[in-house]
Structure formats: C-alpha cells, structure tokens
Design an enzyme around this catalytic site. Structure first.
Site, mmCIF file in Angstrom:
data_model
loop_
_atom_site.group_PDB
_atom_site.id
_atom_site.type_symbol
_atom_site.label_atom_id
_atom_site.label_comp_id
_atom_site.label_asym_id
_atom_site.label_seq_id
_atom_site.Cartn_x
_atom_site.Cartn_y
_atom_site.Cartn_z
ATOM 1 C CG ASP A 26 -2.267 0.980 0.911
ATOM 2 O OD1 ASP A 26 -2.317 1.679 0.026
ATOM 3 O OD2 ASP A 26 -3.230 0.648 1.549
HETATM 4 C C1 NOJ Z 1 -3.874 4.073 0.274
HETATM 5 C C2 NOJ Z 1 -5.169 3.055 0.303
HETATM 6 O O1 NOJ Z 1 -5.289 2.188 1.566
HETATM 7 C C3 NOJ Z 1 -5.326 1.941 -1.008
HETATM 8 O O2 NOJ Z 1 -6.481 1.426 -0.774
HETATM 9 C C4 NOJ Z 1 -5.431 2.839 -2.181
HETATM 10 O O3 NOJ Z 1 -5.441 1.931 -3.266
HETATM 11 C C5 NOJ Z 1 -3.792 3.450 -2.238
HETATM 12 N N1 NOJ Z 1 -3.879 4.592 -1.167
HETATM 13 C C6 NOJ Z 1 -3.687 4.130 -3.403
HETATM 14 O O4 NOJ Z 1 -4.467 5.211 -3.694
#
Ligand code: NOJ
Length: 737
Positions: free
Chosen positions: A263
C-alpha cells in the site's frame, strides 16, 4: 510477447532497470499537460528516475498518459512500457453506488456489469490496473472504510470480490476494454482495533481464516493479477513485512503468483512501525517477504540497487519480482500496444454514455434499502411534497473514493424530482433545511468552518418548518458528509450531524409524515429518528446517477429490494458487531432467563437492522421449507425447497437467504452462516419454488486439525429473508458406508 522473449528481455536488463520496474511514483509529479511539476524537486525525484519507473499511480487521461508513456519509453534503455494504476473503486467517470451499496444489491451479476463498465471507461483513459476490489470484511461501523467494502459476511464478500475481478479483467486482459484487478488489503485490514484506521489488527488465526481470508481468496481464484498489502500490523508485524501472511498464506496456501504491491508508502512505514531501522532495512524486509512493487516507492528507490549489489537480496529474488511485473505488462498486451487501446476518441465514445448512466441508475435502485415504511408512506402518492435537507442539491453523492468522477456530473435529488414530479402527480417545494455539517466538524481532509453557522441554520430551519406545514408529506434528505467515510475517516459517534438532528425534530414537530433519505458510507445510529420517521430509505453514497435512481424508488417505478450487509446498531457501544459470531457458553435464549447471560444491561444484543434485512413495497411470504433428506454423506447433497409468494399488490424482488449452523464442531462454530442466496422477482400473487443445494463443501470449516474440512454431525438449515430468521430444519452429515 512470447514467454521466452520475456525471459530474454529480463536477463538483458541492468540491475538499475530491474529495480526501477519495482518502483511506483505518483502521477502528481506531472501537471495536467503531462509536464513535470515542482513536486518532482520537492520529492527529490529526477526526470530520469520518473521515466525509468515501472509504474505510476493516480493519473488518468488518454492524451496525458500517452505523452508520459512515450517519454518514459524513450528514457527506458529497453523501451519497456509503464503501467498506469488508479483507484477505480466504484466506477470511473460514471460513478456507481459505493461498494457497501453494491453489496446491498445481493447481485454479483450487476456488480460484475458495473466493474466491466468502470474498466471500459478507465481503460479508454489510459488506465491498466485498478486498486480494487477491496475484499476486507468489516464488522465495525466506526471504521471509515466500510464504505469501500461489501460488508460483514465472508460468503457475500467473496461472491462480490470475484464478480468485480471478472468484471474488471474479463476473459482476456489484452482486450482494450479491460484492466487488471488488485485485491486488497491483505490481510484483515477491516478489523482495525476500535475502528481506527491504520491501527493494528488483533485477530486469532482461526478468525482470520474463517471470516477474513475467504473473500481475498475468492478474488484471487477469480484470477486477480495483483494483491495489495495492508497498512496494519498483524500478529506483531506490519503486513508488508509479515512473512507468514505474504509467504506462507498468500504465496503458499493460496498459490498467488501475481504481483504483490505495497500500500501507499507502506514499505517506508515499517520504519515508523518500529520494525525497520531505515529505508534500506525496510526495502530488504519487503523484498524478502515477496513485495514486488513499492507504491510511492522511496525505499526501493533509496536502497534496492545497493541491496542487490552487495548480495543481501539475491538476484533470483529481484528477477522473480521483475518477471511478475513484466508478465503483467505482457498480459495486458503493452509490449504490442503500450496505450492498451486508450485514445481521446475512444474515451469520448465510451465515457459516461447513456448506457453506462442507465446501468448506474439501475444499480442505485437495487442498492437502496428500505429500513422502515410505516403506513406505506412510500412510494409517495400524488399530493403536496416538501423535499428538505442538505442532501437535496449540493451535497456530493460520489463518496470519498471517486477520483475520476466529477462532482458536476452528479444528478441531484432535486433535479431528478423536478424531472419526475409532474408524471408522479407531486406538487413539490424544496428547502435546504440545514448545513450538512456541524461547525468545527473534522473530516478526512480538514475541518468544516462557517462563521454564519448559527444564523444561517436558524433561517434554513425556519424555512423548512414553514414548508413542512404546507406539505402532505415531507421527504428529508439527510446524511453524513462523503469525507466522513473513506480512508482516515474513523468516527466514534455514528449519528447524523447535530444540526440535521435538530432539523429533523423541528420538522417532525410540525408534520409527522416524514420519509428520510439517509445518505451515508456506513451504518448509522438513527436514534429517535428510527422511531419517529414513518419511513427510512438507506441511500448510501449512490454515485453520479443517485438522484434519478432514488426518485425511481420514491415514485414506485421500482420497488426497493436492497438488503443491509452491515448491521445498523442501536448504539455505538455495540460495535463491532456481526450476525455470525460464535455462541457463548451463556447465550440469551428466547424465553429463557437473562441474568448472567451474554447481554448488555442498557441495549438489546441484536442490532436495529441486521445483516440481510430490507423491506419492499410489497410483502412476501416464505413457507413450506423442506429438505430432500434428513441425512447425507460427504458425497451426497440435500436440496432445500421453499415457496416464496408475493402476497402484496405490486411487483417486487426478494432476496431469499440460506443460512447453516453446525451444531457441534472440533472448534466452535458460528451461530449462523450465509451459504447461498437467490434474488427472486415476482408479480403480485405469483408464487415460486426456491431451491438451494447443500453440498459437503458448504459444511467445511477450519477444524482443530488445522485444515478446512467437514465434520459429521447435526446441521441446522435456516431459510429466511434476513439473518434474524429463527425457524430451522435439521439434517445430519454421516460418514460413508
Ligand atoms: C492508500 C489506500 O489504502 C489504498 O486502498 C489505495 O489503493 C492507495 N492509497 C492508492 O491510492
């Protein structure tokens, strides 16, 4: 590209080229016309590094991405195309209802259609991978991200995750209408302690396996090309550095061989977690645990070349990760067409077409959940109707997760009412009633401040009361702000803003014939409103076609059929909650003593509205439930029959639900677990036979022998229209011979 050519390409890459394939930077480094921005300096990234990176996130637009692709391929010594990734969570330009609402449709077929449309629009604008589906099971409405999940049930979540993967990916990723899916956030992110986003997760291995892992697994089995690690800590280790989760479970047991992405900054965050000393250490740990791409990758960028050169990370591990990334590019056909069919012409042809908007409108109608409808106040009859509330016009219907949908494209309730009022025979008047938020409310992106708050609300409320006096029926459009759910949007109070509660009381004192349209990204505590309003219709975050879909239901053109997928509590203190927990040693038994049993002294145990619950404009009767046999061996099956009849006066759709309970197991079993559902549409007076087949596979669980298997014994079968069904039949699973 043929496999052997791909392998030859991989072997021809320098260490630097390989490492950069694993680095993902964000699109904010580019301006709207794809020119590099000052952010680049601020983030200490050189244009060379940006071009060398294997992927970019959160940027879209056919021409813009073409320019970036051309520039990157020119910089890359082997001209490898870049991957463009984006959170296409519930639609791209056409924004569908949020996933919690899509779950409420109980229609994997519809959800697959929506994902396919989202993929077509996003692909036309240059996107290759979406960070969806989020397959995290949620039991705690305090957690803001419940809006992105399909709810509290592992079976339903699994069906929905698989449907989304199929919709996004189609049969062949080379098809320019499809994009790759990414199942996230592995694993158990939805169980954050106290519903606080990014918090650690305290789950036993048993609970993780039984409830939380199945939906990720379903998405992976449906062929998802990518998985994302969770931000949280499980069992003392951040997921991104958790060998048991990533190596043993994901790669080993689940056999996932696609790309594992961290993530956003989750590799770096292992330093903040206190697991790693510095970015180099974080890069090492992530690589060792099989993380292929470092999203917003400062750790791999800072240290991976060095780690490979000094032998800390073996070349074989680097090759493994790069091979996966190249394979994904190849599966998308990027070596032949680096734009994957994207063009401004294609975008114009497919973005927000009539057909896509019609699908979104249909999805809205199916996602609405009628929680209450006393005196059959809905559908609205011809007469004087006052539409009041901050969700009438200006409030944004898109949810926190729709980067690419435009607020300006929202079809508001007010606009839709105006369009349909004459046909429906409504004389309508409108009033905002209150501000959306209380003064000083904190939401995901800041704090709401309004110097004229008191005076403005006094004026708005007085206008609304005046209108309520005039009206036969009042429709109150209330809800939480879209940024009160989503990432980093946890709340301990699950009520409507106070200013809206006051509006409700003032209007109710004038005219009790109130139907509430409730906009939210989570189940809310409704308090007195649930008793005082005649009707409550959960509208969730309905997306850009929300207005028309809602008015279709208000007018009775469509009868509501959505079902709650996450319980609505009476009080915040009941959270987290679920219908399918284990029985305690002292459960409350209907009619039995209540002292010294599992109970709250000041609140019922059950939620206000349980999983699977939702009313219709018609009534259904479920009867004559029977089993084809009283016992079965593991090779046999039992058929469950039930009669469903539309006993009301209008056409409607009901979701018939099959729950099973394993009475005795080598580990305790849930009091009830959803194993099947069928959505049935019936005309008034129509009656059909609904069937389910019980197979041995449905009886399996993670036993004391640490594997999924069934155990002989007695099972209860419940067929109902929500999870509170009490009547059951029993059968026995017996050993063969
Ligand atoms: C953080 C989020 O937790 C995740 O779900 C997302 O896909 C990413 N950022 C990218 O935006």
């Amino acid at each position: 590209m043929k496999d052997q050519d791909l392998e030859a390409l991989l072997q021809d890459l320098s260490v630097e080229e390989k490492v950069y394939q694993l680095i993902q930077y964000q699109g904010a480094n580019y301006s709207d016309d794809a020119v590099l921005t000052g952010l680049l300096d601020q983030n200490h990234i050189t244009p060379h590094e940006l071009g060398m990176a294997g992927s970019t996130l959160c940027i879209w637009g056919a021409d813009k991405l073409k320019k970036i692709q051309d520039a990157a391929m020119a910089i890359q010594p082997h001209h490898i195309p870049m991957l463009f990734m984006l959170d296409v969570i519930h639609g791209h330009r056409t924004v569908f209802p949020c996933p919690l609402a899509l779950g409420a449709t109980f229609s994997p077929e519809l959800v697959e259609e929506c994902a396919a449309v989202a993929a077509r629009e996003a692909a036309a604008e240059g996107i290759h991978v979406t960070f969806a589906p989020m397959a995290d099971l949620v039991r705690d409405a305090r957690w803001g991200r419940c809006m992105e999940s399909t709810g509290e049930d592992p079976y339903l979540n699994g069906r929905m995750a698989a449907a989304m993967v199929r919709g996004f990916q189609g049969d062949d990723l080379r098809n320019p209408d499809h994009i790759a899916a990414c199942v996230k956030h592995f694993a158990g992110y939805g169980a954050a302690v106290a519903g606080m986003d990014y918090q650690n997760v305290e789950l036993s291995e048993h609970t993780l396996r039984e409830y939380y892992l199945p939906a990720y697994q379903a998405g992976i089995e449906a062929g998802a090309k990518m998985v994302m690690t969770g931000f949280h800590t499980y069992n003392g280790l951040p997921c991104t550095g958790n060998a048991w989760l990533m190596r043993d479970i994901l790669r080993g047991e689940m056999g996932f061989d696609g790309v594992l992405i961290s993530d956003y900054c989750a590799v770096n965050e292992m330093v903040s977690h206190g697991l790693c000393e510095d970015l180099r250490d974080a890069a090492r740990v992530a690589m060792e645990n099989g993380v292929d791409i470092d999203m917003e990758g400062r750790s791999y960028a800072a240290a991976l070349i060095g780690l490979v050169e000094d032998g800390t990370i073996p070349m074989a591990r680097l090759d493994e990760a790069v091979r996966r990334v190249l394979k994904l590019k190849n599966a998308l056909g990027l070596f032949e067409d680096p734009y994957h069919g994207a063009s401004e012409t294609q975008a114009k042809a497919v973005v927000r077409t009539e057909e896509h908007r019609a699908l979104a409108r249909r999805a809205v109608t199916q996602s609405l959940v009628l929680l209450k409808n006393d005196d059959a106040i809905l559908p609205l009859r011809p007469g004087k109707i006052a539409f009041i509330g901050p969700y009438l016009e200006d409030a944004d219907l898109r949810s926190a997760w729709s980067f690419s949908g435009e607020a300006a494209d929202n079809r508001s309730v007010r606009a839709a009412v105006k369009a349909q009022a004459v046909r429906a025979g409504w004389e309508v008047r409108f009033s905002q009633g209150s501000t959306l938020l209380d003064n000083g409310t904190r939401h995901a992106l800041g704090v709401y401040r309004n110097d004229d708050f008191l005076l403005e609300n006094q004026r708005l409320c007085a206008e609304a009361v005046e209108l309520a006096r005039w009206a036969d029926t009042v429709v109150l459009c209330l809800g939480e702000h879209r940024l009160q759910t989503g990432e980093a949007a946890s709340r301990v109070w699950l009520r409507l803003p106070e200013v809206q509660q006051k509006l409700f009381s003032a209007v109710a004192a004038e005219n009790p014939r109130i139907a509430v349209l409730l906009f939210s990204g989570r189940p809310l505590v409704l308090g007195e409103m649930a008793e005082q309003a005649k009707a409550v219709l959960a509208c969730w975050m309905p997306g850009t076609e929300g207005g028309d879909g809602i008015v279709d239901v208000l007018s009775g053109s469509v009868s509501p059929s959505g079902k709650v997928t996450m319980a609505f509590p009476f009080a915040e203190g009941q959270e987290p909650m679920c219908y399918n927990g284990y029985s305690t040693g002292r459960p409350q038994v209907p009619g039995g003593p209540s002292e010294y049993t599992s109970r709250y002294l000041d609140c019922p145990n059950a939620p206000r509205y349980p999983f699977g619950y939702g009313l219709s404009y018609t009534t259904f009767t479920l009867s004559e439930v029977s089993l084809s046999a009283k016992q079965m061996t593991k090779k046999e099956m039992i058929t469950v029959h039930a009669k469903l009849e539309n006993t009301g006066t209008v056409a409607g759709t009901e979701v018939v639900q099959l729950y099973l309970q394993d009475l005795v197991g080598s580990r305790v079993r849930p009091v009830k677990a959803l194993k099947g559902f069928q959505k049935v549409s019936l005309q008034p007076g129509e009656r059909v036979d609904v069937q389910f087949t019980i197979t041995e596979e449905m009886l399996r669980f993670y036993t004391a022998r640490n594997r999924f298997e069934s155990e002989p014994g007695v099972f209860r079968v419940y067929v109902g229209t929500d999870s509170s069904v009490e009547e059951y039949l029993e059968f026995r699973l017996v050993e063969e011979g």
